[in-house]
Design a protein around this motif. Structure first.
Motif, short mmCIF file in Angstrom:
data_model
loop_
_atom_site.label_atom_id
_atom_site.label_comp_id
_atom_site.label_asym_id
_atom_site.label_seq_id
_atom_site.Cartn_x
_atom_site.Cartn_y
_atom_site.Cartn_z
N TYR A 49 18.18 63.59 33.73
CA TYR A 49 17.98 63.92 35.15
C TYR A 49 19.25 64.39 35.88
N PRO A 50 20.37 63.65 35.83
CA PRO A 50 21.51 64.11 36.65
C PRO A 50 21.94 65.54 36.30
N ALA A 51 21.95 65.88 35.02
CA ALA A 51 22.37 67.24 34.64
C ALA A 51 21.35 68.27 35.11
N CYS A 52 20.06 67.95 34.97
CA CYS A 52 19.03 68.90 35.41
C CYS A 52 19.08 69.07 36.92
N ARG A 53 19.26 67.96 37.63
CA ARG A 53 19.36 68.03 39.09
C ARG A 53 20.54 68.93 39.50
N ASP A 54 21.67 68.70 38.84
CA ASP A 54 22.86 69.49 39.20
C ASP A 54 22.64 70.97 38.89
N LEU A 55 21.95 71.23 37.77
CA LEU A 55 21.66 72.62 37.41
C LEU A 55 20.78 73.26 38.49
N CYS A 56 19.73 72.55 38.89
CA CYS A 56 18.84 73.10 39.92
C CYS A 56 19.63 73.42 41.19
N ARG A 57 20.49 72.50 41.57
CA ARG A 57 21.27 72.72 42.79
C ARG A 57 22.18 73.93 42.63
#
Ligand code: SF4
Lengths: 365, 422
Positions: free
Chosen positions: A324-332
């Motif tokens: 999740y943290p990496a995917c969230r950061d990617l989305c942002r």
């Protein structure tokens, strides 16, 4: 009923019509290649997740960390409600499924009077390497031969190739719907109805139904709310989908295996069994997939010009949380606003306020 | 935490040897900068031993971090980074220390870049933990897959010694051998070292002898009128020998342990002379409060006499004949998870063990943060209760002491002992 609803009803109808005159093979997940069942002249019955129902038997045997739909399915299997199935296939694509299989077997061993369908473990593995490739090919072949034995059909390379061609044709037909999803003409809820019905249809039926949807969509106005990606491993929760889209937003793509990803095109090869195995390993998402979601997120966000991403992580999650943290950061980094919803296992209404707030801010932005 | 007196001379020897080994490992990795591997506890360490590549075991490293009371800091840090609290802890403490990246507080100042990381995919999260850890350390992750078993026969501890080829299924063994060979090729290519097959075969023979000796110690303990060795000392001696399995020292230590157990049995010495109730501890060790295992001796005459580590040595490791050592190793790698966590293997085995050890009550560790470790608990409880063994679930974590309330847990167990065991 709108024209679009009428067109979509073809998929609902296919999903609900009881199969007659053919052996029925239950598939507990889209991660099991349905074409193997068709090649052996049996009917694949995709057991779509149920979010309500009994879990009395499951509560007796399953620990707290099994999701509600798997508990309901366990109850159905152990309680005799699936006795119309000639075979129930369970994939080794998550620990929950593996335990589901072993737990059912153990109930069967300890309580032989229970009417549990015959079980088959589809032992698909996800690492790379030659030995795993060989193993997976063997598993695909083993499942095919097992269904052939059930139907009394001789295994045949031609039948297998024909079924693989049909599967590819279905995927191609469904590709035609992608522009409608990406441009927010079709909703995520519409898409789920389509995916739920497709498994029970022939390529021709899918083609006709898809064309009817496209035609009916020409009079449907494009939805102007935010275009969202639905990310995370959560199951296709119709109420959640409806709750999000009731705000005017549209889910343009979803990451979980019950959505469009399972119908993405895949490479073919001269080795039909090997190609089916490789596709199941590499293309179809699962808890044990190695393909990190980043490529898919990038591609899905840009294809649909998405504006936001809603992550849905179930309360019992023990794996996606690491991504999740990496995917969230990617989305942002891609310019998407993100919302994390957890838990929404039982009642998506609980998440309503969060969704409203997120989408209101989205709108203001 | 109260320190419990050590009753066996070999326990002190195990501690001293482990301390020296630890210093040597640190010297090799930190001072001499030797290539090393980070490995899960259930991976085939034998392969790296045969190549003389030092290894750091993830779970052991977690225990080192936990012993420095750093778990709360690191777990809070993970939460701040967006990793939710439901994620696992036992296997992620090392990752947390690396991501936290503060050499001034990390043990050893933090682990240096390893040659590789290796884990068996026995759960859905371990591949993610190791992939993140590998990325953070700049080292590759080599996953070993975990094929499922379609028709496990319940009495694996009987069939697994001589009929292991059919019990563990030839196609799974083919796969595991293939993966082990791929791991060897990978390690050879990255180190320029050669896997010494003769050394490996010799190690496998030593392991076979060591596990046989541990099996003898286990039988002595099970059959003695009163338990001659506390469970904490059983664990220490077994785990230290297992740590060094395949070495002359491992075999010698297992032998010394067995001999000391035998001497105590022959002399009629009980670990707790007051023993009235025999308890079984099911699950990994309670590493942050091992004094818990002795807490009910004086008050209730209740003694923990069984934990899985010693009885598993013979049943889980010995393979006869040992004509193909790589295949024998593959059979261990392929099956460990089923034996300890999946029905029908774990529940059938525990009922068998409870009867063999005359167990009066069982405590089952239920770690919220590790689903595989809590799996099958309902089958275990049902089957043990049906066999006349009352069961109490202990909800806590092996290395995270944040939610552990020792006095409250002792009160619960006391009530269980009084109400269920009479
Ligand atoms: S679930 Fe358990 S075994 Fe798996 S990585 Fe987490 S702590 Fe380790």
């Amino acid at each position: 009923m709108s024209d679009l609803d009428t067109a979509l009803a073809a998929f609902d109808h296919a999903a609900s019509v009881p199969v007659q005159g053919r052996r029925q093979v239950g598939l507990v997940s889209p991660q099991i290649p349905a074409e193997l069942v068709r090649a052996a002249d049996a009917a694949p019955i995709l057991l779509w997740p149920q979010f309500t129902g009994s879990s009395d038997l499951a509560d007796r045997y399953m620990e707290y960390f099994f999701e509600a739909p798997l508990r309901h399915l366990f109850d159905a299997a152990a309680g005799g409600a699936l006795d119309h199935l000639d075979l129930l296939v369970v994939p080794r694509t998550s620990e929950s499924f593996t335990k589901f299989y072993l737990y059912l077997r153990e109930v069967q061993r300890q309580e032989p009077a229970r009417n549990i369908p015959t079980l088959h473990l589809f032992d698909l593995l996800h690492t790379q390497g030659e030995s795993v490739r060989r193993h997976n090919r063997g598993e695909v072949e083993r499942l095919y031969h097992r269904v052939c034995a059930l139907t009394g059909t001789a295994p045949s390379a031609d039948a297998l190739l024909g079924a693989a061609d049909d599967e590819a044709a279905i995927r191609t037909e469904l590709q035609a719907l992608l522009p409608l999803r990406r441009s927010a003409v079709l909703t995520g809820c519409d898409a789920l109805r389509i995916y739920a019905g497709v498994r029970a249809m022939t390529p021709d039926q899918v083609g006709n139904a898809v064309r009817a949807v496209i035609k009916a969509s020409s009079t449907v106005p494009v939805r102007t709310g935010a275009r969202l990606l639905l990310l995370g491993p959560s199951l296709p929760h119709p109420a959640l989908c409806a709750r999000i889209e009731a705000t005017g937003a549209t889910i343009v793509a979803e990451e979980h295996p019950w959505g469009g990803r399972v119908f993405e095109p895949a490479a073919r090869s001269g080795d039909t069994l090997g190609a089916i195995a490789e596709r199941a390993r590499h293309v179809v998402p699962s808890a044990r997939s190695f393909s990190a979601g980043s490529d898919w997120i990038r591609q899905a966000a840009s294809a649909a010009n998405a504006q936001g991403a809603v992550f849905v992580i179930p309360s019992n999650d023990d794996s996606y949380g690491w991504d999740y943290p990496a995917c969230r950061d990617l989305c942002r980094a891609l310019g998407l606003r993100t919302l994390l919803l957890r838990p929404v296992d039982r009642d998506p209404a609980d998440a309503g306020a969060q969704i409203d707030e997120f989408l209101a801010a989205e709108h203001a932005a | 935490m109260n320190r419990i007196e050590k009753q066996l001379a070999v326990t002190g020897q195990a501690g001293a040897y482990q301390k020296a080994w630890f210093a040597d490992l640190r010297e090799r990795i930190l001072t001499r900068g030797e290539p090393y591997a980070i490995m899960q506890a259930d991976t085939p360490h034998e392969i790296f031993h045969a190549m003389d590549i030092p290894i750091v075991t993830n779970q052991w490293w977690a225990a080192v971090i936990a012993a420095k009371q750093l778990s709360p800091l690191y777990f809070d840090f993970l939460k701040e980074q967006g990793y939710h609290e439901g994620l696992c802890r036992y296997c992620s403490l090392g990752l947390a220390a690396t991501l936290h990246n503060d050499p001034s507080i990390a043990p050893w100042g933090g682990l240096p870049k390893p040659l590789l990381l290796c884990a068996r995919l026995t759960c859905d999260c371990v591949q993610r933990v190791f992939r993140l850890w590998g990325d953070a350390l700049g080292a590759p992750f080599f996953p070993i897959d975990n094929p499922g078993i379609e028709s496990p026969s319940p009495r694996w501890w009987e069939d697994g010694i001589e009929n292991w080829e059919s019990l563990y299924q030839p196609h799974r063994l083919d796969l595991m051998v293939g993966q082990l060979e791929e791991l060897i090729a990978f390690a050879e290519q990255r180190t320029g070292r050669t896997f010494d097959r003769a050394h490996f075969s010799r190690m496998m023979e030593l392991i076979d002898r060591q596990e046989t000796v541990l099996g003898e110690a286990d039988r002595l303990i099970a059959e003695a009128p009163k338990c001659p060795v506390r469970v904490a000392e059983q664990m220490t001696n077994t785990m230290t020998a297992q740590w060094h399995r395949g070495t002359e020292w491992g075999l010698a230590h297992a032998t010394a342990f067995r001999d000391e157990v035998r001497a105590r049995v022959d002399a009629g010495i009980a670990a707790v002379p007051n023993e009235r109730k025999r308890l079984m501890w099911i699950g990994a060790g309670l590493w942050h409060d091992t004094s818990f295992y002795s807490a009910f001796e004086e008050s209730h005459g209740a003694v923990f006499t069984w934990s899985m580590y010693l009885p598993f040595a013979f049943a889980g490791y010995v393979r006869r004949p040992l004509t193909d050592p790589m295949r024998a190793l593959a059979s261990r790698v392929a099956s460990m998870n089923e034996q300890l966590h999946n029905p029908p293997w774990i529940n059938s085995w525990l009922v068998h063990e409870a009867q063999r050890n005359r167990i009066d009550g069982a405590l089952v560790l239920m770690p919220k943060s590790c689903h595989p470790a809590a799996a099958s608990s309902k089958f275990i409880a049902r089957d043990l209760e049906a066999a006349g063994v009352p069961v109490l679930e202990i909800w806590t974590d092996m290395v995270d002491s944040r939610d552990w309330d020792g006095p409250a847990m002792q009160a619960r167990v006391a009530t269980f002992l009084e109400e269920r065991l009479g």
